[in-house]
Design a protein around this motif. Structure first.
Motif, PDB file in Angstrom:
ATOM      1  N   UNK A   1       0.844  -1.193   0.000  1.00 41.84           N
ATOM      2  CA  UNK A   1       0.000   0.000   0.000  1.00 41.84           C
ATOM      3  C   UNK A   1       0.876   1.239   0.000  1.00 41.84           C
ATOM      4  N   UNK A   2       0.682   2.089  -1.016  1.00 33.92           N
ATOM      5  CA  UNK A   2       1.447   3.316  -1.171  1.00 33.92           C
ATOM      6  C   UNK A   2       2.950   3.053  -1.107  1.00 33.92           C
ATOM      7  N   UNK A   3       3.363   1.964  -1.754  1.00 32.99           N
ATOM      8  CA  UNK A   3       4.781   1.652  -1.861  1.00 32.99           C
ATOM      9  C   UNK A   3       5.385   0.945  -0.665  1.00 32.99           C
ATOM     10  N   UNK A   4       4.602   0.701   0.406  1.00 37.67           N
ATOM     11  CA  UNK A   4       5.118   0.061   1.608  1.00 37.67           C
ATOM     12  C   UNK A   4       4.564  -1.351   1.738  1.00 37.67           C
ATOM     13  N   UNK A   5       5.434  -2.292   2.103  1.00 40.08           N
ATOM     14  CA  UNK A   5       5.043  -3.676   2.319  1.00 40.08           C
ATOM     15  C   UNK A   5       4.692  -3.868   3.790  1.00 40.08           C
ATOM     16  N   UNK A   6       3.606  -4.584   4.052  1.00 40.31           N
ATOM     17  CA  UNK A   6       3.200  -4.861   5.427  1.00 40.31           C
ATOM     18  C   UNK A   6       2.578  -6.248   5.511  1.00 40.31           C
TER      19      UNK A   6
END
Length: 255
Positions: A146-151
Motif C-alpha cells: 500500500x502506497x509503496x510500503x510492504x506490510x
C-alpha cells in the motif's frame, strides 16, 4: 412522455449491452487497453476473457517466466474490489497465489507459493566461478502493498538439494529461511542450514524497494574438504576457517 419512455428503454438496452460486453470481454482486447500501464510486465498469446483467461507467456523486465492462467471473481467488483487467482507455470519456475485489490488501492496476496531454480540467484551472489545447484521453494502466507510500503508479510523458503559447481564442487544440506515485514516497510529474516549436512550457515537478510542486504557466516561442518574448498570463493576467510559473506545489491539483478 413517449419520448422519455423510449429514452429510458434505450438507456436500459445500452446498460444491458454494456454489461454483456463487459461480462464476456475478450482478454486480448482488454490487454491492448492496459498493456502500456503494466510497466515491465508483458504478455503474449492472450486468450479467454478478463474473468478466466490464459497467456502463453508472461515476462518481467524481458525475462520469460512461463504461462499465465487467471480467474477473477465477479461479485467483489460491485464493491470496487478485485479478487484473482493467478498461476504461472514455466520450464523451471512455478508460482501461484490469491491476489486482492481493495477500493483504497491496497494490494494483498495470500498463500503465494513459488518454486525457482537456485541458479536464478547467481547474479545476486556474484561469484562467476560458481554456479548454484538445487531448487528454492517457499510460501508467502500473506503480504500487502500500500502506497509503496510492504506490510503483513510473513513466509518461509527452503533451498533443497543445495550445492555449487564450477571451480569448486560441493553439496550441502537444505538451507532454510524465515522472513516477515517490518514497520519501515522492509522484509527481514534469518537463514540457517537444517543441521544435517556439512555446511553450517547462520545469517540474516533485509530487503527494501531500494535493494537488499545479506550477512552470513559459513563454515565446513566435520571439516568437509569439499565445503572448505568451495568457501575459498565465497566471502572473506576468518581466522577460525569460516567465511564471512556480505552481499548488497538491487533486486532487479534477478531479472
Amino acid at each position: 412522455m413517449k419520448l422519455f419512455k423510449w429514452l429510458f428503454a434505450l438507456l436500459i438496452l445500452i446498460v444491458v449491452i454494456a454489461g454483456a460486453v463487459a461480462w464476456t470481454l475478450p482478454a486480448d482486447v482488454a490487454y491492448r487497453y492496459v498493456a502500456t500501464r503494466l510497466g515491465p510486465i508483458s504478455l503474449v498469446g492472450v486468450r479467454g476473457t478478463v474473468w478466466s483467461g490464459h497467456a502463453d507467456g508472461v515476462s518481467v523486465f524481458g525475462r520469460d517466466l512461463g504461462e499465465l492462467d487467471w480467474q477473477v471473481e465477479k461479485l467483489p467488483l460491485f464493491a470496487r474490489r478485485v479478487h484473482a487467482d493467478l498461476r504461472i507455470r514455466g520450464a523451471d519456475i512455478v508460482t501461484s497465489g490469491l491476489v486482492e485489490r481493495d477500493a483504497d488501492g491496497r494490494i494483498t496476496a495470500h498463500d503465494v507459493r513459488f518454486r525457482v531454480p537456485a541458479s536464478l540467484m547467481s547474479p545476486v551472489l556474484d561469484v562467476p566461478s560458481l554456479k548454484l545447484l538445487g531448487t528454492i521453494t517457499g510460501t508467502f502466507a500473506k503480504v500487502s502493498l500500500y502506497e509503496g510500503l510492504i506490510s503483513d508479510a510473513n513466509g518461509t523458503a527452503r533451498w533443497s538439494e543445495a550445492g555449487v559447481t564450477g571451480t569448486a564442487e560441493a553439496r550441502f544440506s537444505d538451507i532454510l529461511a524465515d522472513f516477515a515485514s517490518k514497520p519501515d516497510g522492509s522484509i527481514a529474516g534469518t537463514v540457517a542450514d537444517d543441521g544435517k549436512g556439512n555446511l553450517e550457515v547462520n545469517g540474516q537478510f533485509r530487503m527494501t524497494a531500494a535493494g537488499f542486504e545479506v550477512e552470513a557466516f559459513l563454515a565446513a561442518r566435520n571439516d568437509d574438504p569439499r565445503v572448505q574448498d568451495a568457501l575459498r570463493y565465497v566471502g572473506q576467510p576468518q581466522p577460525d576457517g569460516s567465511s564471512h559473506l556480505v552481499i548488497t545489491g538491487q533486486l532487479f539483478k534477478l531479472f
